[in-house]
Design an enzyme around this catalytic site. Structure first.
Site, PDB file in Angstrom:
ATOM      1  N   GLU A  13     -13.558  -4.999 -35.901  1.00 45.39           N
ATOM      2  CA  GLU A  13     -13.204  -4.898 -37.339  1.00 45.39           C
ATOM      3  C   GLU A  13     -12.902  -6.283 -37.892  1.00 45.39           C
ATOM      4  O   GLU A  13     -13.317  -6.624 -39.007  1.00 45.39           O
ATOM      5  CB  GLU A  13     -12.011  -3.970 -37.515  1.00 45.39           C
TER       6      GLU A  13
ATOM      7  N   GLU B 254     -18.433 -10.161 -43.769  1.00 46.27           N
ATOM      8  CA  GLU B 254     -18.955  -9.456 -44.959  1.00 46.27           C
ATOM      9  C   GLU B 254     -18.511 -10.117 -46.262  1.00 46.27           C
ATOM     10  O   GLU B 254     -19.123  -9.906 -47.305  1.00 46.27           O
ATOM     11  CB  GLU B 254     -18.574  -7.986 -44.960  1.00 46.27           C
TER      12      GLU B 254
ATOM     13  N   TRP C 255     -26.732  -1.280 -57.758  1.00 46.01           N
ATOM     14  CA  TRP C 255     -26.894  -1.933 -56.452  1.00 46.01           C
ATOM     15  C   TRP C 255     -28.357  -1.680 -56.112  1.00 46.01           C
ATOM     16  O   TRP C 255     -28.763  -0.548 -55.871  1.00 46.01           O
ATOM     17  CB  TRP C 255     -25.973  -1.317 -55.404  1.00 46.01           C
TER      18      TRP C 255
ATOM     19  N   ARG D 224     -18.920  -0.485 -57.031  1.00 48.02           N
ATOM     20  CA  ARG D 224     -19.952   0.346 -56.368  1.00 48.02           C
ATOM     21  C   ARG D 224     -21.315  -0.340 -56.383  1.00 48.02           C
ATOM     22  O   ARG D 224     -22.245   0.120 -55.749  1.00 48.02           O
ATOM     23  CB  ARG D 224     -20.079   1.695 -57.068  1.00 48.02           C
TER      24      ARG D 224
ATOM     25  N   HIS E 163     -21.700 -12.954 -19.871  1.00 47.17           N
ATOM     26  CA  HIS E 163     -22.965 -12.331 -19.451  1.00 47.17           C
ATOM     27  C   HIS E 163     -24.089 -12.624 -20.434  1.00 47.17           C
ATOM     28  O   HIS E 163     -24.951 -11.788 -20.671  1.00 47.17           O
ATOM     29  CB  HIS E 163     -22.760 -10.819 -19.285  1.00 47.17           C
TER      30      HIS E 163
ATOM     31  N   ASN F 169     -28.556   7.139 -59.707  1.00 41.23           N
ATOM     32  CA  ASN F 169     -28.015   6.582 -58.457  1.00 41.23           C
ATOM     33  C   ASN F 169     -28.652   7.375 -57.332  1.00 41.23           C
ATOM     34  O   ASN F 169     -28.532   8.597 -57.283  1.00 41.23           O
ATOM     35  CB  ASN F 169     -26.483   6.722 -58.401  1.00 41.23           C
ATOM     36  N   GLY F 170     -29.368   6.690 -56.429  1.00 41.23           N
ATOM     37  CA  GLY F 170     -29.991   7.383 -55.303  1.00 41.23           C
ATOM     38  C   GLY F 170     -31.369   6.800 -55.021  1.00 41.23           C
ATOM     39  O   GLY F 170     -31.748   5.757 -55.569  1.00 41.23           O
TER      40      GLY F 170
ATOM     41  N   LYS G 148     -14.739  -8.051 -41.216  1.00 41.69           N
ATOM     42  CA  LYS G 148     -14.019  -8.597 -42.374  1.00 41.69           C
ATOM     43  C   LYS G 148     -14.499  -9.998 -42.692  1.00 41.69           C
ATOM     44  O   LYS G 148     -14.824 -10.324 -43.816  1.00 41.69           O
ATOM     45  CB  LYS G 148     -12.508  -8.611 -42.103  1.00 41.69           C
TER      46      LYS G 148
ATOM     47  N   LYS H  25     -19.362  -0.716 -52.454  1.00 39.65           N
ATOM     48  CA  LYS H  25     -18.196  -0.112 -51.819  1.00 39.65           C
ATOM     49  C   LYS H  25     -18.534   1.215 -51.138  1.00 39.65           C
ATOM     50  O   LYS H  25     -18.024   1.515 -50.065  1.00 39.65           O
ATOM     51  CB  LYS H  25     -17.107   0.137 -52.875  1.00 39.65           C
TER      52      LYS H  25
ATOM     53  N   CYS I  82     -24.841   3.009 -56.932  1.00 44.70           N
ATOM     54  CA  CYS I  82     -24.617   2.493 -58.293  1.00 44.70           C
ATOM     55  C   CYS I  82     -23.478   3.275 -58.947  1.00 44.70           C
ATOM     56  O   CYS I  82     -23.023   4.278 -58.436  1.00 44.70           O
ATOM     57  CB  CYS I  82     -25.891   2.692 -59.100  1.00 44.70           C
TER      58      CYS I  82
END
Ligand code: AGP
Length: 603
Positions: free
Chosen positions: A480, A487, A74, A27, A503, A100-101, A484, A598, A2
């Site tokens: 990567e 997400e 968040w 965030r 396979h 935050n946590g 992108k 983020k 957060c």
């Protein structure tokens, strides 16, 4: 993950809070709130489920004051809602807390101390604020004693800021594992989870250490260590300029940050290569790296993908074995380590909890560490033995772009420095020339946005899933590229080793399944083209991103020629832009994708 802002001693406290929260919205952005005080027992609590714009709209002109706290969330405990938004208040309405946590023992604390309290939310934070109130009311503690007691009782990660309505001249602050800074001014002081939040009022900050508590007023800052002893902490200046923080003429931060990549690479070349093309780093760092029997990259997400690319760079250029580890796994399942290992933490934010828990463990084991990060004075930067900065400028979009190419570039420069030190003749590799080709090549690809926008429409407008495939560096770039796309556009995408598809996973290929192949290595180009044929035979809609020396007439995107070791610097650009346009075409928020934040400061 957060965002937290607090201010004391400014009559524009409400605007400082809202402006600060806007800078921290990346965030976490599922709900938000502020508490501002108009004096003794008079204050405004405004909370919304939604974004800072919704919060701003909910604030009335009477919601002003010269002290306040703000939070953008968040969600960890309890779904996004107004009731679960912060600030959380104590049942008696006296205390207001932002956090935050994650508090691991909030349920046992609730059972032990708060049986008679009817909680209004599902958050762990509401337990903490009621614990303070209970210690003040029932055990007649001073607010500071209750604050420090609560901090000793909770277990887990926290960045806390509290206001006492009966004494609205000071903020109570506490920090453990989650980032929190004090911003200092001549007639005011502030607190924030990221300096970006207060840069428009100060550029002077004090870093807090784990276990610190503090009481800050407009004129005074008192900081206490884990034993509640008075301590002094380092002050430092943040030299970011304001226009680094805005979107400029871009519609989204992500597009701005994609466009900044050529400049970032050129700046890194200038910063870490001297005029003769030799890479220059701290000699003590190079000495320790050169003695390593094995180098371990530890990272998460995009930074982990940069580490996968970095492995080949260090092994080829410096001939030192490298292992690339997912932080969240490595910390709890340590493999048999090489005799004299060296740990490199890759982290754009420098605050990723999964990575930090590993750093703490390997420090306890006495091993050397380097953090490569974009944020100076971040936790991972401060706690490692060495830091090398990415100098990429603030990366605000949740989807990391310029940090990825900057990380690969810095690892290449470091590998070059090690080569120079260990055996200059091991491979003829003109990194200065390669980086200049890469910067120009990235620009060439960025200039093909119209083509890429159309390809996004052709390939992704209807699909639910997609694949990126490649071999070697092209496989690592595919990992990567897939992150992108998935997400931000929510298209289920996998980055897959081209040779591995047959396979098992090839069973997922249906008529129209997009499969994008990255082809930049002469050694494996024909094999990957063969894998493309296999999926085309099963109906896949294939797209090829190939380097110009290997290109064939039907390839849709051609990337300029650079050494295959560095080709992810180029092949990732169309992937970033394909993800960007696919997301726009689906009507989603490019910069703030659902469920994400983020900087992931919880494990
Ligand atoms: C990548 O686009 C994501 N934002 C995420 O995977 C990110 O790379 C990861 O959380 C690691 O963050 P860090 O680099 O700040 O440690």
């Amino acid at each position: 993950m957060c965002g937290i802002v607090g201010i004391v001693g400014r009559n524009d406290a409400t605007e400082v809070l809202l402006n600060g929260l806007e800078k921290l919205e990346y965030r976490g952005y599922d709900s938000a709130g502020i508490y501002v005080s108009q004096g003794l027992n008079k204050g405004s609590l405004v909370k919304v489920k939604g974004k800072i714009a919704d919060l701003r709209a909910a604030v009335h002109q009477e919601d002003v004051g010269n002290i306040g706290i703000g939070h953008t969330r968040w969600a960890t405990h309890g779904q996004p809602s107004k009731a679960n938004a912060h600030p959380q208040s104590s049942a008696d309405g006296r205390f207001y807390l932002v956090h935050n946590g994650v508090l691991e023992n909030y349920e046992s604390l609730k059972a032990q101390y708060l049986n008679d309290i009817k909680l209004q939310s599902q958050t762990d934070t509401e337990v903490a604020v009621n614990l303070v109130a209970t210690l003040v009311q029932k055990e007649k503690m001073s607010v500071l004693a209750a604050w420090q007691k609560m901090v000793q009782l909770v277990k887990g990660s926290y960045a806390f800021v509290l206001i006492d309505r009966e004494n609205p001249q000071q903020l109570y602050v506490a920090k453990n594992k989650s980032p929190l800074l004090i911003g200092t001014g001549a007639t005011f002081n502030g607190v924030c989870s990221d300096s970006l939040a207060l840069l428009n009022v100060t550029n002077s900050f004090i870093e807090l250490h784990d276990g610190d508590t503090a009481v800050i007023s407009s004129q005074e800052i008192k900081i206490f260590g884990q034993k509640n002893e008075a301590v002094k902490r380092k002050t430092y200046s943040v030299t970011l300029n304001q226009d680094d923080l805005g979107k400029g003429t871009y519609p989204y931060y992500m597009l701005k940050e994609i466009n900044e990549q050529p400049a970032v690479l050129r700046f890194l070349e200038k910063t870490y290569l001297n005029e003769t093309g030799k890479a220059v780093f701290d000699s003590r760092l190079l000495d320790q790296l050169a003695q390593a029997e094995k180098i371990y990259f530890v990272a998460a997400g995009t930074s982990y993908h940069a580490g996968l690319v970095g492995k080949a760079l260090i092994e080829k250029l410096a001939q030192i074995p490298v292992s690339v580890e997912l932080a969240s796994e490595f910390g709890y399942h340590l493999p048999i380590l090489a005799k004299n290992p060296f740990f490199i933490f890759l982290s754009q934010s420098g605050e990723t909890a999964d990575s930090r828990q590993v750093l703490l463990k390997i420090k306890k084991l006495g091993y050397p560490s380097l953090t490569i990060t974009n944020v100076d004075h971040s936790t991972l930067s401060r706690e490692a033995d060495f830091t090398v900065l990415l100098h990429a400028g603030p990366e605000i979009a949740v989807a990391s772009t310029k940090a990825y190419t900057a990380q690969i570039t810095v690892v290449a420069l470091l590998a070059q420095a090690l080569r120079q030190k260990l055996d200059p003749d091991v491979i003829n590799f003109d990194l200065k020339q390669q980086l200049s080709l890469a910067a120009n090549g990235i620009q060439t690809l960025i200039d093909q946005q119209e083509l890429i926008e159309q390809l996004a429409k052709d390939y992704f407008s209807k699909t639910r899933n997609a694949f990126y495939i490649g071999r070697g560096q092209d496989y690592y770039a595919s990992r990567e590229a897939a992150l992108k796309l998935k997400e931000i556009s929510y298209i289920q995408t996998e980055g897959f080793a081209a040779g591995e598809l047959k396979h098992g996973t090839i069973s997922l290929i249906e008529l129209g399944t997009p499969v994008i192949a990255l082809i930049t290595d002469p050694e494996t180009a024909d094999l990957t083209r063969g894998n493309l044929k296999e999926v085309e035979a099963r109906g896949a809609h294939t797209l090829t991103i190939a380097s110009e020396n290997l290109a064939q007439s039907k390839d849709q995107i051609i990337v300029p020629q650079i050494d295959p070791l560095l080709s992810p610097l180029l092949t990732v650009i169309p992937a970033q832009l394909l993800a960007y346009f696919a997301t726009i075409q689906r009507g989603y928020n490019v910069d703030q994708p659902r469920n994400l934040a983020k900087s992931v400061t919880v494990e």
